[in-house]
Design an enzyme around this catalytic site. Structure first.
Site, mmCIF file in Angstrom:
data_model
loop_
_atom_site.group_PDB
_atom_site.id
_atom_site.type_symbol
_atom_site.label_atom_id
_atom_site.label_comp_id
_atom_site.label_asym_id
_atom_site.label_seq_id
_atom_site.Cartn_x
_atom_site.Cartn_y
_atom_site.Cartn_z
ATOM 1 N N HIS A 210 -8.537 7.465 3.459
ATOM 2 C CA HIS A 210 -8.043 8.072 4.692
ATOM 3 C C HIS A 210 -9.119 8.961 5.314
ATOM 4 O O HIS A 210 -9.839 9.658 4.604
ATOM 5 C CB HIS A 210 -6.799 8.920 4.412
ATOM 6 C CG HIS A 210 -5.567 8.107 4.199
ATOM 7 N ND1 HIS A 210 -4.446 8.590 3.562
ATOM 8 C CD2 HIS A 210 -5.266 6.818 4.549
ATOM 9 C CE1 HIS A 210 -3.515 7.647 3.530
ATOM 10 N NE2 HIS A 210 -3.993 6.565 4.112
ATOM 11 N N ARG B 12 0.847 -1.207 0.000
ATOM 12 C CA ARG B 12 0.000 0.000 0.000
ATOM 13 C C ARG B 12 0.880 1.254 0.000
ATOM 14 O O ARG B 12 0.613 2.217 -0.731
ATOM 15 C CB ARG B 12 -0.913 -0.030 1.234
ATOM 16 C CG ARG B 12 -1.821 1.197 1.428
ATOM 17 C CD ARG B 12 -2.783 0.895 2.572
ATOM 18 N NE ARG B 12 -3.475 2.056 3.074
ATOM 19 C CZ ARG B 12 -4.622 2.545 2.578
ATOM 20 N NH1 ARG B 12 -5.173 1.973 1.531
ATOM 21 N NH2 ARG B 12 -5.221 3.576 3.123
#
Length: 202
Positions: free
Chosen positions: A169, A138
Site C-alpha cells: 500500500h 486479497r
C-alpha cells in the site's frame, strides 16, 4: 470463508483437460492469491526467478515499487509442486502462469474461469447481489492477518504498518480500511477509545 476457498480450489483442480497444466495452474494461482494477499496483476507478472527458496519478489507493482514477500512453508511446498509441472511445459517466456498457448495469462481469462468455478460450487451472490471477486481473496488475507494482531494499541500500530508494507500500500490509511471487516479488532479499538474517554473525563 476458508471452507468456500477449499471448494474453489477443489473445483479448479477438476478443470479440463485433466492431463494438462491447466487444473494445476488455476488451483495454484487461486491458492497463492489467498495465502499471500497479492494483487492478481502481481501474481500474473511472476516469473521463475522471482521465487527464491522461501520468498517471492514482486516487481512492477501498482505503485512502481518492488517488494519481497516471505512465504509460509506450506505455500513454499505448494509453489514447488506446481513449478515441477510448469517447467515441463516449454514456452518462450518465464511466466509462472501461462495460457494454453504458452503465453502470459491475462486477467480477463482468469476472471472468466473464477466466475465459472463459483457457479460450479454453488456460491450464490451475497447481500449486495454479486458473487465474490478475485480481489476478495486479497481482502480475506488482510482480514485474517489483522485478526492475528496481538492486543494493545502499540501492537496494533506496528502490526498495521507491517501489513501495509507487505500488501504494497502507498499509504497506511489504505490498510486501516480493512479494520471494518474485523469485528474482533473493532471491539478492542472501541473499548480502548471508551477507556481513554473515561480517563479524560475524570
Amino acid at each position: 470463508t476458508p471452507q468456500e476457498v477449499d471448494l474453489l480450489l477443489q473445483a479448479a483442480a477438476r478443470l479440463e483437460p485433466q492431463d494438462s497444466l491447466r487444473p494445476h495452474m488455476y488451483s495454484a494461482l487461486f491458492a497463492l492469491l489467498y495465502v499471500t494477499g497479492l494483487r492478481i496483476s502481481e501474481v500474473l507478472a511472476l516469473e521463475f526467478d522471482d521465487f527464491n527458496s522461501d520468498t517471492l519478489l514482486v516487481r512492477k507493482t501498482k505503485f512502481k515499487k518492488s517488494r519481497r514477500i516471505p512465504l509460509h512453508q506450506t505455500a513454499v511446498a505448494g509453489i514447488r509442486s506446481y513449478l515441477e509441472r510448469r517447467r515441463r511445459v516449454t514456452t518462450e517466456n518465464e511466466f509462472l502462469f501461462i495460457s494454453v498457448r504458452g503465453r502470459r495469462l491475462d486477467k480477463s481469462s482468469v476472471g472468466w474461469v473464477f466466475r465459472r468455478l463459483l457457479r460450479s460450487i454453488g456460491l450464490s451472490p451475497g447481500r449486495l447481489g454479486r458473487r465474490p471477486r478475485i480481489h476478495d481473496l486479497r481482502h480475506a488475507f488482510a482480514t485474517r492477518a489483522l485478526e492475528t494482531c496481538p492486543e494493545g494499541r502499540d501492537n496494533v500500530g506496528r502490526h498495521m504498518l507491517a501489513l501495509s508494507t507487505y500488501l504494497g500500500h502507498a499509504h497506511i490509511s489504505d490498510t486501516y480500511w480493512y479494520l471494518e471487516a474485523t469485528p474482533t479488532l473493532m471491539r478492542d479499538i472501541a473499548g480502548s477509545c471508551e477507556a481513554l474517554m473515561e480517563e479524560g473525563l475524570q
